[in-house]
Design a protein around this motif. Structure first.
Motif, PDB file in Angstrom:
ATOM      1  N   LEU A   1      51.926  37.722  46.052  1.00 19.53           N
ATOM      2  CA  LEU A   1      51.238  38.950  45.653  1.00 19.53           C
ATOM      3  C   LEU A   1      50.462  38.734  44.353  1.00 19.53           C
ATOM      4  CD1 LEU A   1      50.707  42.026  45.833  1.00 19.53           C
ATOM      5  CD2 LEU A   1      52.898  42.361  44.642  1.00 19.53           C
ATOM      6  N   ALA A   2      51.119  38.131  43.370  1.00 17.45           N
ATOM      7  CA  ALA A   2      50.463  37.883  42.087  1.00 17.45           C
ATOM      8  C   ALA A   2      49.275  36.947  42.239  1.00 17.45           C
ATOM      9  CB  ALA A   2      51.466  37.309  41.093  1.00 17.45           C
TER      10      ALA A   2
ATOM     11  N   ARG B   1      47.336  36.457  44.839  1.00 17.48           N
ATOM     12  CA  ARG B   1      46.191  37.117  45.490  1.00 17.48           C
ATOM     13  C   ARG B   1      45.405  37.960  44.490  1.00 17.48           C
ATOM     14  NH1 ARG B   1      49.564  37.940  50.634  1.00 17.48           N
ATOM     15  NH2 ARG B   1      48.702  36.359  52.046  1.00 17.48           N
ATOM     16  N   HIS B   2      46.110  38.584  43.537  1.00 16.60           N
ATOM     17  CA  HIS B   2      45.420  39.382  42.521  1.00 16.60           C
ATOM     18  C   HIS B   2      44.828  38.490  41.422  1.00 16.60           C
ATOM     19  CE1 HIS B   2      46.357  43.568  43.664  1.00 16.60           C
ATOM     20  NE2 HIS B   2      47.419  43.030  44.248  1.00 16.60           N
ATOM     21  N   ALA B   3      45.455  37.334  41.196  1.00 14.15           N
ATOM     22  CA  ALA B   3      44.988  36.442  40.126  1.00 14.15           C
ATOM     23  C   ALA B   3      43.782  35.611  40.543  1.00 14.15           C
ATOM     24  CB  ALA B   3      46.126  35.511  39.695  1.00 14.15           C
TER      25      ALA B   3
ATOM     26  N   PRO C   1      40.817  35.855  41.944  1.00 12.96           N
ATOM     27  CA  PRO C   1      39.423  36.122  41.538  1.00 12.96           C
ATOM     28  C   PRO C   1      39.151  35.849  40.060  1.00 12.96           C
ATOM     29  CG  PRO C   1      40.296  37.934  42.862  1.00 12.96           C
ATOM     30  CD  PRO C   1      41.459  37.063  42.492  1.00 12.96           C
ATOM     31  N   HIS C   2      40.208  35.750  39.270  1.00 11.86           N
ATOM     32  CA  HIS C   2      40.058  35.592  37.817  1.00 11.86           C
ATOM     33  C   HIS C   2      40.402  34.179  37.342  1.00 11.86           C
ATOM     34  CE1 HIS C   2      39.761  39.940  37.930  1.00 11.86           C
ATOM     35  NE2 HIS C   2      40.934  39.995  38.531  1.00 11.86           N
TER      36      HIS C   2
ATOM     37  N   CYS D   1      46.616  37.747  37.124  1.00 17.67           N
ATOM     38  CA  CYS D   1      46.743  38.921  38.003  1.00 17.67           C
ATOM     39  C   CYS D   1      46.686  40.213  37.197  1.00 17.67           C
ATOM     40  CB  CYS D   1      48.023  38.866  38.840  1.00 17.67           C
ATOM     41  SG  CYS D   1      49.547  39.242  37.928  1.00 17.67           S
TER      42      CYS D   1
ATOM     43  N   MET E   1      49.130  42.004  35.935  1.00 18.32           N
ATOM     44  CA  MET E   1      50.165  42.959  36.338  1.00 18.32           C
ATOM     45  C   MET E   1      51.451  42.628  35.578  1.00 18.32           C
ATOM     46  SD  MET E   1      49.243  42.787  40.413  1.00 18.32           S
ATOM     47  CE  MET E   1      50.172  44.218  40.954  1.00 18.32           C
TER      48      MET E   1
ATOM     49  N   THR F   1      41.852  31.391  49.023  1.00 22.22           N
ATOM     50  CA  THR F   1      43.047  32.039  48.475  1.00 22.22           C
ATOM     51  C   THR F   1      44.180  32.105  49.491  1.00 22.22           C
ATOM     52  OG1 THR F   1      41.677  33.384  47.007  1.00 22.22           O
ATOM     53  CG2 THR F   1      43.921  34.158  47.409  1.00 22.22           C
ATOM     54  N   GLU F   2      43.863  32.393  50.750  1.00 25.51           N
ATOM     55  CA  GLU F   2      44.916  32.541  51.751  1.00 25.51           C
ATOM     56  C   GLU F   2      45.661  31.235  51.987  1.00 25.51           C
ATOM     57  OE1 GLU F   2      46.184  35.354  52.998  1.00 25.51           O
ATOM     58  OE2 GLU F   2      44.835  36.151  51.470  1.00 25.51           O
TER      59      GLU F   2
END
Length: 222
Positions: A92-93, A95-97, A99-100, A140, A142, A188-189
């Motif tokens: 989860l982290a 996938r959010h991280a 792009p950055h 991420c 978060m 990413t996947e």
């Protein structure tokens, strides 16, 4: 003693005890004696009790009626639980991280992997491994998620030290390299799938206990 001072001392005691438990300096099942700890840190029982509560919240200690506080034991079921939680939350982290993540961050993560490959003991390997995971997950943004992941890494380290603290087998982490390659390609996947599989792999080895007996030890080695 002021409440703020108590809190500061409790945090310091909690961190010191957590380090000892995670490294195996205090073994599973050992009693944590309030009097002795208060004397060691030159404080009252109040911050020691708060430190114990923090250790319980981390899963490192358990309070038993009429028996006091002891270092938590663990078994294969707990190791698997931590591995599955890490897989879910780290994916989860990531996938959010993703792009950055910059080339500079990925370069640092690669250096951490190389440092792990060169490690000659379990502690330095664990530090390098944790650095790799932190680097690719931190963007991420978060903080609650990252704090939970950090707690799970502490649990992983405890399992690892219990199994491998007396000897360490040098290894090359191909999963880390595959994750980095996928992230550099923007896939990413693929990176997430490799990461999820990577942190769920559990190693096992026989270890000798203090009594001289041999038991099977299990550890997350990703």
């Amino acid at each position: 003693m002021a409440k703020g001072t108590d809190d500061t001392i409790a945090v310091r005691i909690g961190k010191a005890l957590a380090d000892r438990i995670i490294s195996g300096a205090i073994e599973p099942g050992a009693r944590l004696r309030q009097d002795h700890i208060a004397e060691e840190f030159n404080t009252s029982h109040v911050p020691v009790r708060e430190a114990f509560r923090r250790l319980e919240a981390q899963g490192l200690a358990v309070s038993e009626p009429r028996r006091g506080v002891r270092v938590a034991a663990f078994d294969l079921g707990e190791v698997k639980e931590v591995a599955e939680m890490r897989a879910a939350l780290e994916v989860l982290a990531l996938r959010h991280a993703a792009p950055h993540l910059t080339s500079a961050i990925l370069d640092l993560a690669e250096e951490a992997t190389k440092a792990g490959d060169k490690s000659r003991d379990v502690r330095s390997w664990e530090e390098a491994n944790r650095a790799f995971h932190r680097l690719i997950l931190a963007p991420c943004g978060m903080p609650r998620l990252l704090a939970t992941v950090d707690d799970l890494h502490a649990a992983s380290a405890r399992f690892l030290f219990a199994a491998w603290r007396s000897e360490w087998e040098t290894r090359t982490d191909q999963d880390h390299r595959a994750i980095l390659a996928a992230l550099r390609q923007g896939n990413t996947e693929s990176a997430a799938a490799t990461l999820g599989r990577h942190v769920q792999w559990i190693g096992r080895k026989p270890v000798r206990t203090a009594s001289g007996a041999t038991r099977e030890a299990f550890a997350i080695v990703g």
